[in-house]
Design an enzyme around this catalytic site. Structure first.
Site, PDB file in Angstrom:
ATOM      1  N   TYR A   1       0.655  -1.055   0.017  1.00  0.00           N
ATOM      2  CA  TYR A   1       0.054  -0.205   0.333  1.00  0.00           C
ATOM      3  C   TYR A   1       1.105   1.716   0.093  1.00  0.00           C
ATOM      4  O   TYR A   1       0.256   2.165  -1.115  1.00  0.00           O
ATOM      5  CB  TYR A   1      -0.775  -0.201   0.951  1.00  0.00           C
ATOM      6  CG  TYR A   1      -1.835   0.924   1.336  1.00  0.00           C
ATOM      7  CD1 TYR A   1      -2.957   1.106   0.460  1.00  0.00           C
ATOM      8  CD2 TYR A   1      -1.489   2.182   2.636  1.00  0.00           C
ATOM      9  CE1 TYR A   1      -4.037   1.998   0.854  1.00  0.00           C
ATOM     10  CE2 TYR A   1      -2.190   3.264   2.700  1.00  0.00           C
ATOM     11  CZ  TYR A   1      -3.941   2.740   1.732  1.00  0.00           C
ATOM     12  OH  TYR A   1      -4.697   4.209   1.902  1.00  0.00           O
TER      13      TYR A   1
ATOM     14  N   ALA B   1       2.705   1.272  -3.012  1.00  0.00           N
ATOM     15  CA  ALA B   1       1.939   1.735  -4.368  1.00  0.00           C
ATOM     16  C   ALA B   1       1.391   4.230  -4.308  1.00  0.00           C
ATOM     17  O   ALA B   1       1.993   4.066  -5.221  1.00  0.00           O
ATOM     18  CB  ALA B   1       0.226   1.511  -4.503  1.00  0.00           C
TER      19      ALA B   1
HETATM   20  N1  LIG Z   1      -9.541   5.712   4.953  1.00  0.00           N
HETATM   21  C1  LIG Z   1      -8.374   5.742   5.593  1.00  0.00           C
HETATM   22  O1  LIG Z   1      -7.779   6.171   6.520  1.00  0.00           O
HETATM   23  C2  LIG Z   1      -7.057   6.374   4.200  1.00  0.00           C
HETATM   24  C3  LIG Z   1      -6.433   6.785   4.526  1.00  0.00           C
HETATM   25  C4  LIG Z   1      -5.371   7.430   3.820  1.00  0.00           C
HETATM   26  C5  LIG Z   1      -6.071   6.908   1.778  1.00  0.00           C
HETATM   27  N2  LIG Z   1      -7.221   7.146   1.924  1.00  0.00           N
HETATM   28  C6  LIG Z   1      -7.622   6.568   0.240  1.00  0.00           C
HETATM   29  O2  LIG Z   1      -7.893   7.218   0.191  1.00  0.00           O
HETATM   30  C7  LIG Z   1      -9.223   6.797  -0.696  1.00  0.00           C
HETATM   31  C8  LIG Z   1     -10.810   5.903  -0.694  1.00  0.00           C
HETATM   32  O3  LIG Z   1     -10.757   4.937   1.014  1.00  0.00           O
HETATM   33  P1  LIG Z   1     -11.498   4.907   1.903  1.00  0.00           P
HETATM   34  O4  LIG Z   1     -11.383   5.543   3.258  1.00  0.00           O
HETATM   35  O5  LIG Z   1     -12.523   5.561   1.414  1.00  0.00           O
HETATM   36  O6  LIG Z   1     -12.237   3.442   1.258  1.00  0.00           O
HETATM   37  P2  LIG Z   1     -13.412   2.413   1.481  1.00  0.00           P
HETATM   38  O7  LIG Z   1     -14.488   2.955   2.214  1.00  0.00           O
HETATM   39  O8  LIG Z   1     -12.619   1.167   1.576  1.00  0.00           O
HETATM   40  O9  LIG Z   1     -14.268   2.217  -0.028  1.00  0.00           O
HETATM   41  C9  LIG Z   1     -13.542   2.280  -1.241  1.00  0.00           C
HETATM   42  C10 LIG Z   1     -14.129   3.049  -2.709  1.00  0.00           C
HETATM   43  O10 LIG Z   1     -13.258   2.489  -3.346  1.00  0.00           O
HETATM   44  C11 LIG Z   1     -14.238   1.009  -4.451  1.00  0.00           C
HETATM   45  N3  LIG Z   1     -12.911   0.243  -5.082  1.00  0.00           N
HETATM   46  C12 LIG Z   1     -12.363  -0.496  -4.392  1.00  0.00           C
HETATM   47  N4  LIG Z   1     -11.375  -1.386  -5.382  1.00  0.00           N
HETATM   48  C13 LIG Z   1     -11.771  -0.733  -6.531  1.00  0.00           C
HETATM   49  C14 LIG Z   1     -11.350  -0.615  -7.612  1.00  0.00           C
HETATM   50  N5  LIG Z   1     -10.885  -2.406  -8.240  1.00  0.00           N
HETATM   51  N6  LIG Z   1     -11.927  -0.848  -8.666  1.00  0.00           N
HETATM   52  C15 LIG Z   1     -12.917   0.480  -8.655  1.00  0.00           C
HETATM   53  N7  LIG Z   1     -13.480   0.927  -7.172  1.00  0.00           N
HETATM   54  C16 LIG Z   1     -12.946   0.178  -6.573  1.00  0.00           C
HETATM   55  C17 LIG Z   1     -15.119   0.811  -3.774  1.00  0.00           C
HETATM   56  O11 LIG Z   1     -16.201   0.690  -4.699  1.00  0.00           O
HETATM   57  P3  LIG Z   1     -16.524  -1.411  -4.110  1.00  0.00           P
HETATM   58  O12 LIG Z   1     -17.528  -1.173  -2.990  1.00  0.00           O
HETATM   59  O13 LIG Z   1     -17.642  -1.564  -5.595  1.00  0.00           O
HETATM   60  O14 LIG Z   1     -15.658  -2.107  -3.958  1.00  0.00           O
HETATM   61  C18 LIG Z   1     -15.336   2.308  -3.437  1.00  0.00           C
HETATM   62  O15 LIG Z   1     -16.104   2.995  -3.564  1.00  0.00           O
HETATM   63  C19 LIG Z   1      -8.707   4.959  -1.147  1.00  0.00           C
HETATM   64  O16 LIG Z   1      -7.374   5.700  -1.837  1.00  0.00           O
HETATM   65  C20 LIG Z   1      -7.837   5.079   0.144  1.00  0.00           C
HETATM   66  O17 LIG Z   1      -6.650   4.393  -0.194  1.00  0.00           O
HETATM   67  C21 LIG Z   1      -7.737   6.006   3.041  1.00  0.00           C
END
Ligand SMILES: NC(=O)c1ccc[n+]([C@@H]2O[C@H](COP(=O)([O-])OP(=O)(O)OC[C@H]3O[C@@H](n4cnc5c(N)ncnc54)[C@H](OP(=O)(O)O)[C@@H]3O)[C@@H](O)[C@H]2O)c1
Length: 249
Positions: free
Chosen positions: A157, A160
């Site tokens: 992660y 990436a």
């Molecule tokens: N939450 C944190 O603490 C945090 C911190 C730093 C960075 N981030 C980054 O912020 C972004 C959003 O994270 P989040 O916390 O909102 O995650 P999340 O709640 O798990 O939601 C992930 C989203 O991405 C979609 N997704 C996953 N795999 C996919 C794929 N292969 N193709 C297309 N869509 C895909 C999911 O759709 P489905 O439900 O249909 O699979 C969902 O809409 C990510 O890039 C994550 O790395 C998050």
């Protein structure tokens, strides 16, 4: 609240979590929004309904961002639906299993890189020429403060996301002559399904390491995305904006 009036946007992973927060914030500011999802169609349709309830147009587009052909076709659909795209957010992401590098399964490493880094590349590749040809548009990528912290046991992660930061800076320079801006938001811990899983694994110490002493909310990241997407940021490009409660400072 009209900083994005008349604009059209596409948000990958816009069905849940941070992406949903960004899609709704864009709609509140007047944008029409295409949201992408991979498998949770119900969540995607709920987000579409929430955007429409704000009086904006919305469409849900299924694609796995790891699949270049699927991303190309999805982007063409979004452009066909709205006529053009002004804003694109490469937000989709998955977390890595917490493991030492020597225990990481090769297929798992490849999948995380495929979604988190190659997915961002596919999204940028699909939309950048459209924006450069129009000499108008802005792209926002979502990385993570983890790319700078590089804690143990999350290497696929963090590697990436470090790539996403580099992609942002390269693309910003390539797009700048056309007036297209490219920036990145690097969130810290945010309360989403992904963030809650990390919090369960690490425990309260994770919050204690955040100077503002709380986790972020999707709305915290969305506010930064609205700023970067709007004309308020017209002299901002190639930047990685940490939205992390001070964690990485
Ligand atoms: N939450 C944190 O603490 C945090 C911190 C730093 C960075 N981030 C980054 O912020 C972004 C959003 O994270 P989040 O916390 O909102 O995650 P999340 O709640 O798990 O939601 C992930 C989203 O991405 C979609 N997704 C996953 N795999 C996919 C794929 N292969 N193709 C297309 N869509 C895909 C999911 O759709 P489905 O439900 O249909 O699979 C969902 O809409 C990510 O890039 C994550 O790395 C998050």
């Amino acid at each position: 609240m009209d900083r994005l009036t008349g604009r059209t946007a596409m948000v990958t992973g816009g069905s849940r979590g941070i992406g949903r927060g960004i899609a709704l914030a864009f709609a509140r500011e007047g944008a029409d929004v295409a949201i992408n999802y991979r498998r949770d169609r119900e969540a995607a349709l709920q987000t579409v309904a929430a955007i429409e309830a704000l009086g904006r147009r919305a469409v849900a587009l299924q694609a796995d961002v790891a699949d270049w052909e699927a991303v190309r076709a999805m982007t063409e659909s979004a452009i066909g639906h709205f006529g053009h795209l002004d804003i694109t957010v490469a937000n989709s992401g998955v977390a890595a299993r917490p493991q030492a590098i020597w225990d990481v399964d090769v297929e798992h490493w490849r999948r995380v890189i495929d979604v988190d880094l190659n997915g961002a590349f596919h999204t940028c590749k699909a939309v950048a020429r459209h924006m450069v040809d129009r000499r108008r548009g802005t792209i926002i990528l979502i990385s993570s403060v983890g790319a700078d912290i590089c804690a143990a046991f999350g290497s696929p992660y963090y590697v990436a996301k470090a790539g996403v930061n580099a992609l942002t800076r390269c693309l910003a320079k390539e797009c700048a002559p056309a007036g297209v801006r490219v920036n990145c938001i690097a969130p810290g811990l945010v309360r989403t399904d992904m963030g809650e899983r990390l919090l369960d694994f690490v425990g309260q110490g994770l919050i204690n390491a955040i100077p503002l002493n709380r986790a972020g909310e999707p709305e915290d990241v969305a506010a930064a995305a609205v700023f970067l997407a709007s004309d308020d940021a017209s002299f901002v490009t190639g930047k990685i904006l940490q939205v992390d409660g001070g964690q990485a400072s």
